[in-house]
Design a protein around this motif. Sequence first.
Motif, mmCIF file in Angstrom:
data_model
loop_
_atom_site.group_PDB
_atom_site.id
_atom_site.type_symbol
_atom_site.label_atom_id
_atom_site.label_comp_id
_atom_site.label_asym_id
_atom_site.label_seq_id
_atom_site.Cartn_x
_atom_site.Cartn_y
_atom_site.Cartn_z
ATOM 1 N N PHE A 1 48.324 -2.087 -28.819
ATOM 2 C CA PHE A 1 46.982 -1.735 -29.259
ATOM 3 C C PHE A 1 46.040 -2.910 -29.007
ATOM 4 O O PHE A 1 46.404 -4.064 -29.218
ATOM 5 N N LEU B 1 39.526 -0.049 -33.151
ATOM 6 C CA LEU B 1 40.558 0.182 -32.148
ATOM 7 C C LEU B 1 39.887 0.526 -30.818
ATOM 8 O O LEU B 1 39.056 1.424 -30.759
ATOM 9 N N TYR C 1 44.973 2.206 -26.916
ATOM 10 C CA TYR C 1 46.372 1.946 -27.175
ATOM 11 C C TYR C 1 47.255 2.616 -26.140
ATOM 12 O O TYR C 1 46.877 3.632 -25.545
ATOM 13 N N ASN D 1 51.387 3.680 -25.048
ATOM 14 C CA ASN D 1 52.741 3.962 -25.461
ATOM 15 C C ASN D 1 53.604 4.015 -24.202
ATOM 16 O O ASN D 1 53.286 4.757 -23.268
ATOM 17 N N ILE E 1 47.201 6.031 -24.015
ATOM 18 C CA ILE E 1 47.203 7.278 -24.762
ATOM 19 C C ILE E 1 45.784 7.685 -25.155
ATOM 20 O O ILE E 1 45.415 8.854 -25.073
ATOM 21 N N ASP E 2 45.001 6.728 -25.573
ATOM 22 C CA ASP E 2 43.653 7.025 -26.045
ATOM 23 C C ASP E 2 42.760 5.813 -25.802
ATOM 24 O O ASP E 2 43.008 4.750 -26.361
ATOM 25 N N TRP F 1 50.447 8.587 -33.315
ATOM 26 C CA TRP F 1 50.710 7.527 -32.353
ATOM 27 C C TRP F 1 50.481 6.126 -32.935
ATOM 28 O O TRP F 1 50.184 5.203 -32.204
ATOM 29 N N LYS G 1 48.076 5.068 -34.632
ATOM 30 C CA LYS G 1 46.674 4.667 -34.614
ATOM 31 C C LYS G 1 46.195 4.350 -36.022
ATOM 32 O O LYS G 1 46.342 5.155 -36.927
ATOM 33 N N LEU G 2 45.601 3.176 -36.207
ATOM 34 C CA LEU G 2 45.060 2.756 -37.495
ATOM 35 C C LEU G 2 43.543 2.660 -37.414
ATOM 36 O O LEU G 2 43.013 2.138 -36.445
ATOM 37 N N PHE H 1 40.617 1.004 -39.500
ATOM 38 C CA PHE H 1 40.331 0.063 -40.576
ATOM 39 C C PHE H 1 38.930 0.300 -41.124
ATOM 40 O O PHE H 1 37.977 0.437 -40.372
#
Lengths: 117, 111
Positions: free
Chosen positions: A33, A45, A48, A50, A55-56, B96, B98-99, B101
């Motif tokens: 990430f 974010l 990220y 995988n 992925i996104d 996945w 994903k965080l 914050f």
Amino acid sequence: DAGVIQSPRHEVTEMGQEVTLRCKPISGHNSLFWYRQTMMRGLELLIYFNNNVPIDDSGMPEDRFSAKMPNASFSTLKIQPSEPRDSAVYFCASSAYPEGGLRDEQFFGPGTRLTVL
Amino acid sequence: DAKTTQPPSMDCAEGRAANLPCNHSTISGNEYVYWYRQIHSQGPQYIIHGLKNNETNEMASLIITEDRKSSTLILPHATLRDTAVYYCIVRAFDSWGKLQFGAGTQVVVTP
């Protein structure tokens, strides 16, 4: 294990220059990430991966930003051309997701502090 | 993902328990509650997570209400090194990793 390694730790550059941030995830982790942290927007974010596949990338602010993960042990975040508003701390994190570990935690690197003049 | 609400700041005396609240009233059945903290100038650090049962590890305890609309992170014996921003995050286990914050709670432990 040395943890997540990021380089450089500090980067000062001038507007318009290309900037490349580097990250080495923890060995065996399959997710990576990239985050950005500023006082105004907090921790965001950006993208990220995988198993080395993005992925996104919906968090990537503009086309000036790009990220790659050519193999399981290395990733880069590139900004070209850089602008003063890109000044921030950029964090890389890795995790063993989804099949690894009971805790499913992300391990963060120490960050790269970027200043664009 | 469901959003969370945390107080912006709180103080705690060294050696005492620190109780950090978090509201997540729109949490879904498949969403977990995660806690991370960020010590100044460092990357965030995982603390604990849970679904509906109370959890405890070497760092802290997590108490989740029966309706799962709120939770409390407990640092049993706060030390000066616990001074940090604490983030409560809700996410689905299949997201996945994903965080997202929020602003977190700035905890200051005083001597």
